[in-house]
Structure formats: C-alpha cells, structure tokens
Design an enzyme around this catalytic site. Sequence first.
Site, mmCIF file in Angstrom:
data_model
loop_
_atom_site.group_PDB
_atom_site.id
_atom_site.type_symbol
_atom_site.label_atom_id
_atom_site.label_comp_id
_atom_site.label_asym_id
_atom_site.label_seq_id
_atom_site.Cartn_x
_atom_site.Cartn_y
_atom_site.Cartn_z
ATOM 1 N N CYS A 49 -4.506 -1.472 -1.955
ATOM 2 C CA CYS A 49 -4.623 -0.101 -2.147
ATOM 3 C C CYS A 49 -5.498 0.066 -3.193
ATOM 4 C CB CYS A 49 -3.303 0.570 -2.427
ATOM 5 S SG CYS A 49 -3.388 2.345 -3.180
ATOM 6 N N ASN A 50 -6.733 0.803 -2.980
ATOM 7 C CA ASN A 50 -7.727 0.807 -3.952
ATOM 8 C C ASN A 50 -7.224 1.726 -5.270
ATOM 9 O OD1 ASN A 50 -10.866 0.283 -2.760
ATOM 10 N ND2 ASN A 50 -9.257 0.902 -1.172
ATOM 11 N N THR A 51 -6.597 2.723 -4.987
ATOM 12 C CA THR A 51 -5.867 3.495 -5.802
ATOM 13 C C THR A 51 -4.946 2.969 -6.842
ATOM 14 O OG1 THR A 51 -6.111 5.440 -4.235
ATOM 15 C CG2 THR A 51 -4.582 5.837 -5.940
ATOM 16 N N TYR A 80 -1.065 8.468 -2.332
ATOM 17 C CA TYR A 80 -0.800 8.254 -3.698
ATOM 18 C C TYR A 80 -2.020 8.964 -4.312
ATOM 19 C CZ TYR A 80 2.377 4.288 -3.837
ATOM 20 O OH TYR A 80 3.497 3.337 -3.806
ATOM 21 N N GLY A 81 -3.175 9.152 -3.470
ATOM 22 C CA GLY A 81 -4.587 9.581 -4.043
ATOM 23 C C GLY A 81 -4.713 10.977 -4.909
ATOM 24 N N ASP A 116 0.881 -0.972 0.042
ATOM 25 C CA ASP A 116 -0.016 -0.049 -0.050
ATOM 26 C C ASP A 116 0.893 1.151 -0.123
ATOM 27 O OD1 ASP A 116 -2.386 1.590 0.301
ATOM 28 O OD2 ASP A 116 -1.871 2.021 2.551
ATOM 29 N N SER A 117 0.382 2.272 -0.296
ATOM 30 C CA SER A 117 1.026 3.693 -0.087
ATOM 31 C C SER A 117 1.539 4.050 1.189
ATOM 32 C CB SER A 117 0.024 4.665 -0.569
ATOM 33 O OG SER A 117 -0.734 4.687 0.338
ATOM 34 N N GLU A 161 -1.711 8.415 8.546
ATOM 35 C CA GLU A 161 -0.150 8.089 8.313
ATOM 36 C C GLU A 161 0.667 8.651 9.666
ATOM 37 O OE1 GLU A 161 1.819 6.649 6.130
ATOM 38 O OE2 GLU A 161 0.008 5.754 5.563
ATOM 39 N N CYS A 216 -10.927 3.237 0.565
ATOM 40 C CA CYS A 216 -9.599 3.412 0.624
ATOM 41 C C CYS A 216 -9.277 2.568 1.840
ATOM 42 C CB CYS A 216 -9.223 4.831 0.872
ATOM 43 S SG CYS A 216 -7.663 5.181 1.420
ATOM 44 N N THR A 217 -8.071 1.745 1.649
ATOM 45 C CA THR A 217 -7.717 0.712 2.757
ATOM 46 C C THR A 217 -7.353 1.590 4.051
ATOM 47 O OG1 THR A 217 -5.624 0.649 1.826
ATOM 48 C CG2 THR A 217 -7.334 -0.975 1.353
ATOM 49 N N HIS A 218 -7.085 2.721 4.018
ATOM 50 C CA HIS A 218 -6.731 3.720 5.141
ATOM 51 C C HIS A 218 -8.155 3.920 6.161
ATOM 52 C CE1 HIS A 218 -2.847 4.632 3.473
ATOM 53 N NE2 HIS A 218 -2.533 4.999 4.439
HETATM 54 N N1 DGL Z 1 -4.846 3.118 0.989
HETATM 55 C C1 DGL Z 1 -4.925 3.663 -0.551
HETATM 56 C C2 DGL Z 1 -6.259 3.163 -1.037
HETATM 57 O O1 DGL Z 1 -6.806 2.434 -0.773
HETATM 58 C C3 DGL Z 1 -4.153 4.818 -1.002
HETATM 59 C C4 DGL Z 1 -4.438 5.995 -0.303
HETATM 60 C C5 DGL Z 1 -3.529 7.238 -0.632
HETATM 61 O O2 DGL Z 1 -2.218 6.993 -0.515
HETATM 62 O O3 DGL Z 1 -3.858 8.322 -1.051
HETATM 63 O O4 DGL Z 1 -6.643 4.054 -1.908
#
Ligand code: DGL
Length: 268
Positions: free
Chosen positions: A71-73, A40-41, A8-9, A149, A181-183
């Site tokens: 990571c969805n992104t 990453y988003g 993941d990011s 984070e 988003c996994t966060h």
């Molecule tokens: N956790 C990530 C996701 O599921 C990325 C979030 C990010 O870095 O912006 O999209």
Amino acid sequence: MALIGVFDSGVGGLSILDEALRQLPEHDYIYLADSINAPYGEKSSEWIALRSMELCQYLAAQGCDAIMVACNTATAEAIAAIRNELSHIPIIGVEPGIKPAAMQSSNGIVGVLATEATLKSGKFSALLATLPDCQFVKQAGAGLVPLIEAGQADGEQTLELLAEHLEPIQEAGADTLVLGCTHYPFLRKAIRKLLGDSINLVDTSEAVVRQLKRKLEAQGKRLDNDEHGSVTFISSKDAQTLHQMAFELMQSDLDEHSIKSQLVSSFT
Ligand code: DGL
C-alpha cells in the site's frame, strides 16, 4: 520456504501478491485486507500510521519471515516506524514509481495518480525533489478505491470518475502515468480505454517483488519455484468476498495453491 505477509487497506495489494506468486510461487503467503477501513487515502496520517503498525505486528506474530506493505499510502505514512519496531524481519514497502516514469518519459511530463495521503506525505515530496527536471502532474484519485473494492473496476461510474481525474494529466500532455496506488493496476483496462495505448503506465510491483526476492536470498531462504505454497486470505470485513475478488482480479492460477480464507475482526 518462507511465510510472507502482505497487507493493504483492501484488494489493492492483490496486484502485488499477483506478481509475488508469479516470481516466487513456492512461498506461503498471508494476504491481509483491511477492507472494513478502506479507503485509507483520505484518513489522517496518525490513523494510518497506527493501524498499519497494528496490522504488521499481527503479521509478525503469525510468524511471517518478511512483510510487504502493499500500500503506497501506508508506506508513505508508516514504513519507517514499522521498520524500527519490527527490525528483525525485512519490511518491503511500495512507492509511486516516479523515477522509472521520469526515465521512460520522452517529453518530461509525467502524471501521478495516487491517494491524497500519499501525495501530501513528506516521503513523496522528498522523492519528487530528487527529480527537478521532470514536470509531475499530481492527481488524487478520490473515490476510485471504493469502486474497485465494490468490484466495479470496469464499471461505467468508474470510467466517468477516472475520466475526470485524468483530464488535468491529459491536458498537460503527459506521455507517462504513474499508478501510485496498488488498487490502480486494476484500472489498466479503463485507463487504456480513456487514454489509448500510447501512454506509458508505470507500476512498481515487479521491482518491489524483486526486492523481496533479494531480501529472502540474503536470509538464505530456499528458492524453488517449481513448488506452489499456500495463500491465506484474511479480511477485516468479509472473507468470502475477498476470496472471490482475488480469483476475479488476479492473473495467477490460484488453484495451484492451497487457499484458505478467514475473517479476523481484531488484530490486537
Ligand atoms: N492501495 C492503497 C495504496 O496503494 C490504499 C488505497 C486506499 O485505501 O485509499 O495507496
């Protein structure tokens, strides 16, 4: 046993690793957090695709039998190319759970909180087009990932920003919210505080890990969940912080696993 790479990011994919350790504790895992580049988003599609490929190639070179793009992104921007390049191993991605959300919603109004890149992606639009009968209220969670984070998932600033992002979803009368988003599963407590207990929260980690399990079974990997494998945490920024945050954010008893952590600054 298998070696599973999870990336993941940053710390978001720990929500997927947590579920993987619950369902499949017997395997060995490498968790790779590209925290130096989070979030990453808000980056370009090209950048996300290149970096995600680089990290998956690194995990494949470590001998991973399967890789979870947690990571969805990265899934939205890169999964097809990664599957193409690493066709010898299963690559499991994560997508916002809008199908289960549409099924769970009683009033047909569903909020989707995800990154800007996920919401803008062609993959996400294609997914939405399969569910024309549901009203989706899309909201980019700008600024939330850096706060998570920084270890502030329950902090005051996070609560304030989250309240702003959830307002249009609340105003539309959504009875279901997709954590795209996994966060964001780490914001459950804050979301409940703001929206109460009646809204359905949908995250797909359980289904994603079931998919991993099916892939491993198809490969004939031995499953024996009385055993506990190892977990290696790799960060591109700060291995110690990642290690600490994993203990704070995850429900799994990490002490049952042999844990290592490592800083890696170049993945090529
Ligand atoms: N956790 C990530 C996701 O599921 C990325 C979030 C990010 O870095 O912006 O999209």
